[in-house]
Design a protein around this motif. Sequence first.
Motif, PDB file in Angstrom:
ATOM      1  N   LEU A 109       0.922  -1.097  -0.103  1.00 56.37           N
ATOM      2  CA  LEU A 109       0.102   0.058  -0.051  1.00 56.37           C
ATOM      3  C   LEU A 109       0.899   1.200  -0.028  1.00 56.37           C
ATOM      4  CD1 LEU A 109      -2.781   1.088  -0.162  1.00 56.37           C
ATOM      5  CD2 LEU A 109      -3.021   0.668   2.311  1.00 56.37           C
ATOM      6  N   ALA A 110       1.990   1.283   0.702  1.00 53.97           N
ATOM      7  CA  ALA A 110       2.963   2.388   0.619  1.00 53.97           C
ATOM      8  C   ALA A 110       3.457   2.472  -0.757  1.00 53.97           C
ATOM      9  CB  ALA A 110       4.052   2.138   1.559  1.00 53.97           C
ATOM     10  N   THR A 111       3.426   2.016  -1.591  1.00 52.32           N
ATOM     11  CA  THR A 111       3.921   1.885  -3.169  1.00 52.32           C
ATOM     12  C   THR A 111       2.463   2.144  -3.965  1.00 52.32           C
ATOM     13  OG1 THR A 111       4.103  -0.437  -3.503  1.00 52.32           O
ATOM     14  CG2 THR A 111       5.867   0.732  -2.469  1.00 52.32           C
ATOM     15  N   ASP A 112       1.403   2.149  -3.348  1.00 52.18           N
ATOM     16  CA  ASP A 112       0.311   2.329  -4.385  1.00 52.18           C
ATOM     17  C   ASP A 112       0.328   3.868  -5.005  1.00 52.18           C
ATOM     18  OD1 ASP A 112      -2.717   1.767  -5.033  1.00 52.18           O
ATOM     19  OD2 ASP A 112      -2.765   3.575  -4.479  1.00 52.18           O
ATOM     20  N   ASP A 113       0.225   3.712  -6.396  1.00 50.53           N
ATOM     21  CA  ASP A 113       0.470   4.958  -7.016  1.00 50.53           C
ATOM     22  C   ASP A 113      -0.555   6.152  -6.771  1.00 50.53           C
ATOM     23  OD1 ASP A 113       2.242   3.877  -8.693  1.00 50.53           O
ATOM     24  OD2 ASP A 113       1.238   3.348 -10.288  1.00 50.53           O
ATOM     25  N   ASN A 117       1.143   9.594  -5.419  1.00 55.97           N
ATOM     26  CA  ASN A 117       0.855  10.920  -5.934  1.00 55.97           C
ATOM     27  C   ASN A 117       0.209  11.985  -5.046  1.00 55.97           C
ATOM     28  OD1 ASN A 117       1.981   9.890  -8.300  1.00 55.97           O
ATOM     29  ND2 ASN A 117      -0.001   9.021  -9.160  1.00 55.97           N
ATOM     30  N   PHE A 118      -0.654  11.383  -4.244  1.00 54.33           N
ATOM     31  CA  PHE A 118      -1.442  12.427  -3.495  1.00 54.33           C
ATOM     32  C   PHE A 118      -0.536  12.866  -2.178  1.00 54.33           C
ATOM     33  CE2 PHE A 118      -3.352  12.787   0.920  1.00 54.33           C
ATOM     34  CZ  PHE A 118      -4.519  13.682   0.786  1.00 54.33           C
ATOM     35  N   ASN A 437      -6.735  -0.815  -9.035  1.00 52.20           N
ATOM     36  CA  ASN A 437      -5.480  -0.201  -9.358  1.00 52.20           C
ATOM     37  C   ASN A 437      -5.660   0.877 -10.439  1.00 52.20           C
ATOM     38  OD1 ASN A 437      -2.995   0.144 -11.153  1.00 52.20           O
ATOM     39  ND2 ASN A 437      -2.064  -0.533  -9.171  1.00 52.20           N
ATOM     40  N   SER A 438      -5.470   2.187 -10.251  1.00 57.09           N
ATOM     41  CA  SER A 438      -5.688   3.267 -11.044  1.00 57.09           C
ATOM     42  C   SER A 438      -5.076   2.929 -12.653  1.00 57.09           C
ATOM     43  CB  SER A 438      -5.281   4.518 -10.468  1.00 57.09           C
ATOM     44  OG  SER A 438      -6.135   4.879  -9.664  1.00 57.09           O
ATOM     45  N   THR A 439      -3.870   2.615 -12.609  1.00 57.45           N
ATOM     46  CA  THR A 439      -3.249   2.212 -14.136  1.00 57.45           C
ATOM     47  C   THR A 439      -3.752   1.184 -14.484  1.00 57.45           C
ATOM     48  OG1 THR A 439      -1.154   2.895 -12.996  1.00 57.45           O
ATOM     49  CG2 THR A 439      -0.899   1.837 -14.972  1.00 57.45           C
TER      50      THR A 439
END
Length: 669
Positions: A109-113, A117-118, A437-439
């Motif tokens: 989760l700490a690397t979630d884009d 970005n936020f 995942n947004s991507t």
Amino acid sequence: MQQNIKELKLYTQYLPEVKRYLSQLEEQDLWWTTVAMVGKINNEKMDPQLLVSIVETQKEFQQLRDMMIEALITRYLNQANSEVMLKAQATIDMINRNLFERTADVGFLATDDDLVNFMAESQPDASQQNFIQNRLEEYVAKYSVYDDIVLLKPNGDVAAKLNPNNQAQHSQDPLIQEALIGKEDYIEIYRHSDIFPQHGKSLIYAKRIQKQHGRETKTIGVLCLSFRFTQEMDLIFDILNSQDAAYEILLKDEHGEVLASDCPKTHPVGQKTSPPILSEKPISQDNQLQFYAQAKGYEGFMGLPWFSQIRVDNQIAFAEKTNSQSIGLKISPESPVYLKDLEQTNLKVSTLLLIVILNGKITSLKKDVQSFLPILDSFQDISRNIAEIFHDFIHHIHDVLIDTIQDKVRFSGTLAAEIMDRNLYERANDCRWWALNSTFRQMLSLHDQGEALNGEQEAELHRILKYINSLYTVYTNIILYDRKGMVLAISDPAQSELVGHSLGQVRDSQACLLLNSTQSYTVSEFEQTKLYNNRPTYIYHAAVKDWHNIQKNVGGIALVFDSEPQFEAMLKDTEPKYQIKEIQQASFSMFVQLNGILIACSHPDFAPGLVMDLPNELLAFEAGKTGTLGWKINGKNYVVGYQMTQGYREYKTSDGYDNPILALALTPI
């Protein structure tokens, strides 16, 4: 023998059966002494060696009596110790297994884009705040083991938080600096923190959030997950104490402070006690059996320095098992647990006494000492009484052994079912979360609109999937597919031939593409698939939603569960444990569907996919039902402990997924 006499004095007060046998044997011993005395006084003409033989045989009897009593007490002790040790080990191992999953969560989760970005925004606007709030809510809706998530700036300012009851705006907790500059991959602490002021103590998983700028990596914040520790421990206590609430189950830290308690009136949370002391077996102290256990470790993860402790009054520990059910099996003379030594010693004493009696009768007739014959007849009565008592005695010890085995296999079945549900709960969470995942959503939305993905986009999808798989190694492959079921990207480069071809799971992919909620998922049947090298496994699916329309599905994600080693590890970790090597090696466990299809087995002769001819008793039980039965497999009798899986949290209880599995633990007798 002195130590055994002490054990007698200590434990017989709790063991009415031992007292009964001891009383019967002492009565025969007293009668033996009396008859021998009468014979000695009134029969001076008899050969004195005959009376010496009677006394020596009586000593053999007394030794056998002590052996029998010791054997019976030992069996009761083993039964009590076994239950105490199993509960203690299961307590610490269950929480440790759960927390192992949390270390992967915080890392991913700490690397979630979206989170990265936020956090990179110095002044996020309202829409960005709303987006990240929704993102956190979606996460906890799936991973319901968390009650709060907080994102912190490097200076301690709260950038976002999930729980509206959390009033924190700024934190001075030193864990922030530990996470920012420490060498550890994550921080795991259990104490009070101003990050979660609504809790007295919090079990926190923290990790720094970093942003890549070309070749430079900048640390931009800290992610903190708050685990539902008290709730989770209550769930564990409910499982382990469902049969007998008289056991006190505690979780303590290395200093002896009570962290969680199933008996808050006598041992409240926060109570200070002496530091835990590990021992090979439970210690009898203050009329209680007490035992500490520490985590065996899971995938190398040992967790915090915690210990579980079981305390139970001797009166309860040695009480007759009211929940044991007769399974119609007896221990055969060929079994390694059959008490051959006691039976042989019993035969030896009976034979010696018979020889004494026969010699006595022959001598009496030769010397015409008719008055000694009634004495010998009395010894013959004693011999018959002793033989009957010892026969009943050995039969009773065997019954205690079967009861002990029943307790072990029943508990093992319960643990295996619970651990399976807990593990697969995580799999259901993973597929639903990664589908958001947004991507993935953005690229599959473009693809769905007819735009072909370029090489850079395809590489990005592969990279993300590979990174996820590196953190969550319970999958052999993670696959993205479009609305037509065509594979777009995979996590395992060795299976790159799948890209551009049909996934092949038509029934499951179609079911996935009909899912209408981000909380929904679907799971394949346990069946052979080319995605798992033509072996049977489960594949978890969740729908990838259109970037602009959350109601529209533009594809799916498929998680190929590495079932063979994962299920085997679950079964091995929960197998019943025995001191007798032959019994331990011949015991095994299995997961099996109600249609008889074998999912996994710790015995090499039973391969996944094999169809078992299950006993009818196993087919009539509802979720959570547990018990024991006798089952003959390949001509060998087994004591079988079983439990039907009942789900964990919302998994298989309220999420619409129905997949009853039997967990079986088998021990031959």
